[in-house]
Motif scaffolding. Structure first.
Motif, PDB file in Angstrom:
ATOM      1  N   ALA A  98       0.844  -1.360  -0.003  1.00 55.11           N
ATOM      2  CA  ALA A  98       0.104   0.009  -0.079  1.00 55.11           C
ATOM      3  C   ALA A  98       0.830   1.319  -0.034  1.00 55.11           C
ATOM      4  O   ALA A  98       0.435   2.236  -0.654  1.00 55.11           O
ATOM      5  CB  ALA A  98      -0.940   0.049   1.267  1.00 55.11           C
ATOM      6  N   LYS A  99       1.933   1.381   0.700  1.00 50.09           N
ATOM      7  CA  LYS A  99       2.916   2.447   0.791  1.00 50.09           C
ATOM      8  C   LYS A  99       3.708   2.519  -0.637  1.00 50.09           C
ATOM      9  O   LYS A  99       3.663   3.764  -0.937  1.00 50.09           O
ATOM     10  CB  LYS A  99       3.956   2.009   1.863  1.00 50.09           C
ATOM     11  CG  LYS A  99       4.759   3.211   2.396  1.00 50.09           C
ATOM     12  CD  LYS A  99       5.816   2.814   3.397  1.00 50.09           C
ATOM     13  CE  LYS A  99       6.746   4.012   3.620  1.00 50.09           C
ATOM     14  NZ  LYS A  99       7.616   3.744   4.549  1.00 50.09           N
ATOM     15  N   LYS A 100       4.058   1.320  -1.209  1.00 47.75           N
ATOM     16  CA  LYS A 100       4.537   1.634  -2.297  1.00 47.75           C
ATOM     17  C   LYS A 100       3.755   1.977  -3.560  1.00 47.75           C
ATOM     18  O   LYS A 100       4.043   2.875  -4.360  1.00 47.75           O
ATOM     19  CB  LYS A 100       5.109  -0.043  -2.421  1.00 47.75           C
ATOM     20  CG  LYS A 100       6.412   0.086  -3.512  1.00 47.75           C
ATOM     21  CD  LYS A 100       6.787  -1.406  -3.365  1.00 47.75           C
ATOM     22  CE  LYS A 100       7.222  -1.589  -4.955  1.00 47.75           C
ATOM     23  NZ  LYS A 100       7.394  -3.160  -5.288  1.00 47.75           N
ATOM     24  N   CYS A 101       2.586   1.630  -3.434  1.00 48.07           N
ATOM     25  CA  CYS A 101       1.355   2.063  -4.220  1.00 48.07           C
ATOM     26  C   CYS A 101       1.122   3.455  -4.275  1.00 48.07           C
ATOM     27  O   CYS A 101       1.053   4.166  -5.303  1.00 48.07           O
ATOM     28  CB  CYS A 101       0.023   1.164  -4.290  1.00 48.07           C
ATOM     29  SG  CYS A 101       0.014  -0.390  -5.040  1.00 48.07           S
ATOM     30  N   ALA A 102       0.881   4.036  -3.217  1.00 46.66           N
ATOM     31  CA  ALA A 102       0.650   5.417  -2.726  1.00 46.66           C
ATOM     32  C   ALA A 102       1.961   6.021  -3.383  1.00 46.66           C
ATOM     33  O   ALA A 102       1.784   7.171  -3.936  1.00 46.66           O
ATOM     34  CB  ALA A 102       0.203   5.734  -1.449  1.00 46.66           C
ATOM     35  N   GLY A 103       3.005   5.898  -2.681  1.00 46.37           N
ATOM     36  CA  GLY A 103       4.249   6.459  -3.339  1.00 46.37           C
ATOM     37  C   GLY A 103       4.550   6.664  -4.818  1.00 46.37           C
ATOM     38  O   GLY A 103       4.677   7.738  -5.368  1.00 46.37           O
ATOM     39  N   GLN A 104       4.474   5.506  -5.379  1.00 47.38           N
ATOM     40  CA  GLN A 104       4.430   5.491  -6.977  1.00 47.38           C
ATOM     41  C   GLN A 104       3.448   6.302  -7.618  1.00 47.38           C
ATOM     42  O   GLN A 104       3.736   7.159  -8.465  1.00 47.38           O
ATOM     43  CB  GLN A 104       4.258   4.028  -7.444  1.00 47.38           C
ATOM     44  CG  GLN A 104       4.847   3.709  -8.853  1.00 47.38           C
ATOM     45  CD  GLN A 104       6.305   3.808  -8.790  1.00 47.38           C
ATOM     46  OE1 GLN A 104       6.844   3.496  -7.858  1.00 47.38           O
ATOM     47  NE2 GLN A 104       6.762   3.804 -10.221  1.00 47.38           N
ATOM     48  N   THR A 105       2.306   6.046  -7.349  1.00 49.74           N
ATOM     49  CA  THR A 105       1.070   6.820  -7.975  1.00 49.74           C
ATOM     50  C   THR A 105       1.373   8.193  -7.509  1.00 49.74           C
ATOM     51  O   THR A 105       0.965   9.185  -8.725  1.00 49.74           O
ATOM     52  CB  THR A 105      -0.458   6.290  -7.048  1.00 49.74           C
ATOM     53  OG1 THR A 105      -0.264   5.009  -7.089  1.00 49.74           O
ATOM     54  CG2 THR A 105      -1.350   7.062  -8.072  1.00 49.74           C
ATOM     55  N   TYR A 106       1.529   9.061  -6.127  1.00 47.38           N
ATOM     56  CA  TYR A 106       1.551  10.412  -6.215  1.00 47.38           C
ATOM     57  C   TYR A 106       2.757  10.850  -6.612  1.00 47.38           C
ATOM     58  O   TYR A 106       2.822  12.027  -6.968  1.00 47.38           O
ATOM     59  CB  TYR A 106       1.529  10.573  -4.472  1.00 47.38           C
ATOM     60  CG  TYR A 106       0.212   9.847  -3.928  1.00 47.38           C
ATOM     61  CD1 TYR A 106      -0.699   9.575  -4.545  1.00 47.38           C
ATOM     62  CD2 TYR A 106       0.279  10.034  -2.213  1.00 47.38           C
ATOM     63  CE1 TYR A 106      -1.976   8.825  -3.962  1.00 47.38           C
ATOM     64  CE2 TYR A 106      -0.862   9.347  -1.649  1.00 47.38           C
ATOM     65  CZ  TYR A 106      -1.884   8.991  -2.184  1.00 47.38           C
ATOM     66  OH  TYR A 106      -2.796   8.217  -1.923  1.00 47.38           O
ATOM     67  N   SER A 107       3.850  10.173  -7.114  1.00 43.89           N
ATOM     68  CA  SER A 107       5.079  10.511  -7.585  1.00 43.89           C
ATOM     69  C   SER A 107       4.709  10.927  -9.043  1.00 43.89           C
ATOM     70  O   SER A 107       4.967  11.736  -9.736  1.00 43.89           O
ATOM     71  CB  SER A 107       6.190   9.790  -7.584  1.00 43.89           C
ATOM     72  OG  SER A 107       6.583   9.525  -6.094  1.00 43.89           O
ATOM     73  N   GLU A 108       3.948   9.877  -9.651  1.00 46.37           N
ATOM     74  CA  GLU A 108       3.548  10.136 -11.125  1.00 46.37           C
ATOM     75  C   GLU A 108       2.480  11.156 -11.207  1.00 46.37           C
ATOM     76  O   GLU A 108       2.735  11.945 -12.399  1.00 46.37           O
ATOM     77  CB  GLU A 108       3.030   8.661 -11.724  1.00 46.37           C
ATOM     78  CG  GLU A 108       3.941   7.874 -11.725  1.00 46.37           C
ATOM     79  CD  GLU A 108       3.368   6.278 -11.920  1.00 46.37           C
ATOM     80  OE1 GLU A 108       2.272   6.154 -12.250  1.00 46.37           O
ATOM     81  OE2 GLU A 108       4.328   5.180 -11.922  1.00 46.37           O
ATOM     82  N   LEU A 109       1.388  11.192 -10.236  1.00 43.66           N
ATOM     83  CA  LEU A 109       0.713  12.530 -10.502  1.00 43.66           C
ATOM     84  C   LEU A 109       1.588  13.833 -10.352  1.00 43.66           C
ATOM     85  O   LEU A 109       1.047  14.716 -11.088  1.00 43.66           O
ATOM     86  CB  LEU A 109      -0.260  12.562  -9.016  1.00 43.66           C
ATOM     87  CG  LEU A 109      -1.469  11.255  -9.160  1.00 43.66           C
ATOM     88  CD1 LEU A 109      -1.947  11.282  -7.665  1.00 43.66           C
ATOM     89  CD2 LEU A 109      -2.449  11.702 -10.091  1.00 43.66           C
ATOM     90  N   ALA A 110       2.422  13.958  -9.442  1.00 44.69           N
ATOM     91  CA  ALA A 110       3.168  15.397  -9.514  1.00 44.69           C
ATOM     92  C   ALA A 110       3.838  15.385 -10.734  1.00 44.69           C
ATOM     93  O   ALA A 110       3.762  16.608 -11.068  1.00 44.69           O
ATOM     94  CB  ALA A 110       4.086  15.267  -8.469  1.00 44.69           C
ATOM     95  N   ALA A 111       4.511  14.530 -11.402  1.00 50.23           N
ATOM     96  CA  ALA A 111       5.082  14.763 -12.557  1.00 50.23           C
ATOM     97  C   ALA A 111       4.274  14.767 -13.666  1.00 50.23           C
ATOM     98  O   ALA A 111       4.475  15.564 -14.622  1.00 50.23           O
ATOM     99  CB  ALA A 111       5.823  13.141 -12.853  1.00 50.23           C
ATOM    100  N   ALA A 112       3.193  14.358 -13.569  1.00 44.50           N
ATOM    101  CA  ALA A 112       1.931  14.773 -14.564  1.00 44.50           C
ATOM    102  C   ALA A 112       1.254  16.040 -14.351  1.00 44.50           C
ATOM    103  O   ALA A 112       0.293  16.493 -15.365  1.00 44.50           O
ATOM    104  CB  ALA A 112       0.793  13.566 -14.663  1.00 44.50           C
ATOM    105  N   GLY A 113       1.703  16.979 -13.500  1.00 42.13           N
ATOM    106  CA  GLY A 113       1.109  18.047 -13.273  1.00 42.13           C
ATOM    107  C   GLY A 113      -0.139  18.044 -12.241  1.00 42.13           C
ATOM    108  O   GLY A 113      -0.926  18.761 -12.235  1.00 42.13           O
TER     109      GLY A 113
END
Ligand SMILES: [Zn+2]
Length: 402
Positions: A98-113
């Motif tokens: 769950a921690k890994k999924c949130a970390g990955q998703t939120y990093s991708e969100l920030a990178a996508a603006g």
């Protein structure tokens, strides 16, 4: 004080040339011509380029970070079969996953603006997503999925336990980090939630003034299933039990009757359109023209893992393409509105974010796009054009994301 400057900026009134945004702490305190603002203030830091465009941060009004690790691994199917497959993944998720999924998703969100989002975590480990969001600095609305019937044993909850855990999470996280984090009550959808659970959810939402978000009217088989349970559609049932209202956000609404549209408008319920997921699961094409015409607030969501990534550029393009395939039109300006101010209004943050306006939170993007001609140049771009993402006045993404 921080200066964000660009060759162009997308302001509520249109595209303007040579603009700077003055940021103090978490807010935009001034917006104007670069030449004038530089005379007026002594900036301690300045970021931007004359070749770039300043845009309000994008908003992803619906996603499931807990499904991140299953992206591309679950065979494409229609909704009810696809859910059975994805639940297997969610059922096996550990706290570390769950921690890994949130970390990955939120990093991708920030990178996508994306500077604000609404995340449905799975039934367990919601705390992990909040911890990641708190650390990363994005404006996050997060909730734990609730299911007390028709699920797989690994995810099925006791009604009271589900409500108790929800209340604990609200007390721990709602309006924390200076109001940047919010809790949203998230029953999955009608098929998996008893009325007892929904009544409890409504009670908690009123008590703590939180948003409720749930999926509805996505697929024809689901709508038929709801009618077998209630003798009417889920939306009409929700209206009867008091679930609809200005704090309620319904996801999808692909299949809506005239009566349901009028009930949604009357109750001031908001909606999220997820074109990527509707396309992948072959759910149909949402009547977004009718939704907006009825005066219903509408936002856009990626709905990962049903869709493959969190790119708002993909969602804008897909929304336009799907309407076109169905003989309707969605112009780029409106698609851009849906992913910014439209989504902000739909998730109840319209006064805080969604546009470049003095007094709003500094949720700002610098895009390597020459937007002098039109907003279509933004819609036609990709996540690669996002150079800097600033959320709540802080830089959360800088440069290329690997
Ligand atoms: Zn969803």
């Amino acid at each position: 004080m921080l200066e964000i400057f660009g060759g162009h900026a997308i302001l509520p009134g249109g595209i303007s040339k040579g603009i700077s945004v003055a940021v103090k702490d978490s807010k935009m305190v001034d917006i104007g011509k670069t030449i004038e603002l530089r005379k007026k203030y002594r900036f301690s830091d300045s970021i931007g380029s004359d070749k770039w465009t300043i845009s309000p941060g994008f908003i992803d009004a619906h996603l499931h970070s807990s499904q991140h690790m299953a992206i591309g691994k679950v065979k494409s199917a229609k909704l009810l079969d696809w859910l059975k497959a994805i639940w297997k993944w969610e059922g096996e998720m550990t706290k570390t996953d769950a921690k890994k999924c949130a970390g990955q998703t939120y990093s991708e969100l920030a990178a996508a603006g994306v500077t604000s989002f609404v995340d449905y975590t799975s039934v367990r480990h919601t705390e992990e997503a909040f911890k990641v969001a708190e650390k990363m600095g994005l404006r996050a609305t997060i909730g734990k999925t609730m299911m007390d019937r028709n699920s797989i044993p690994e995810l099925l909850e006791d009604t009271d336990q589900s409500l108790k855990e929800t209340e604990q999470l609200i007390r721990r996280w709602h309006k924390k980090a200076g109001g940047r984090l919010r809790y949203s009550i998230t029953p999955r959808f009608a098929i998996t939630c008893t009325d007892e659970l929904l009544f409890g959810a409504i009670g908690l939402s009123r008590k703590y003034k939180t948003m409720i978000t749930t999926h509805a009217h996505e697929n024809t088989k689901e709508v038929a299933y709801d009618k077998r349970i209630y003798g009417k559609s889920a939306i009409l049932h929700y209206n009867d039990i008091g679930l609809l209202g200005k704090n309620t956000l319904l996801v999808h609404g692909v299949w809506l009757s005239k009566k349901e549209l009028s009930v949604l408008a009357k109750t001031k319920t908001s909606m999220v359109h997820c074109p990527g997921s509707n396309f992948m699961l072959k759910s149909g094409c949402s009547p977004i023209g009718k939704i907006m015409k009825a005066g219903i607030k509408l936002g856009l969501g990626s709905d990962i893992g049903a869709y493959k990534n969190v790119s708002p550029f993909d969602q804008m393009k897909l929304a336009i393409r799907m309407q076109k395939q169905n003989g309707k039109t969605l112009n780029p300006k409106l698609a851009f509105y849906l992913v910014t101010q439209g989504s902000a209004d739909a998730i109840g943050l319209g006064k805080e974010t969604g546009s470049l306006e003095i007094g709003k939170k500094a949720d700002v993007l610098l895009l390597d796009i020459d937007a002098k001609s039109s907003i279509a140049s933004i819609v036609n771009a990709s996540t690669k054009s996002v150079k800097k993402t600033i959320a709540n006045g802080k830089l959360v993404f800088d440069g290329e994301y690997e």
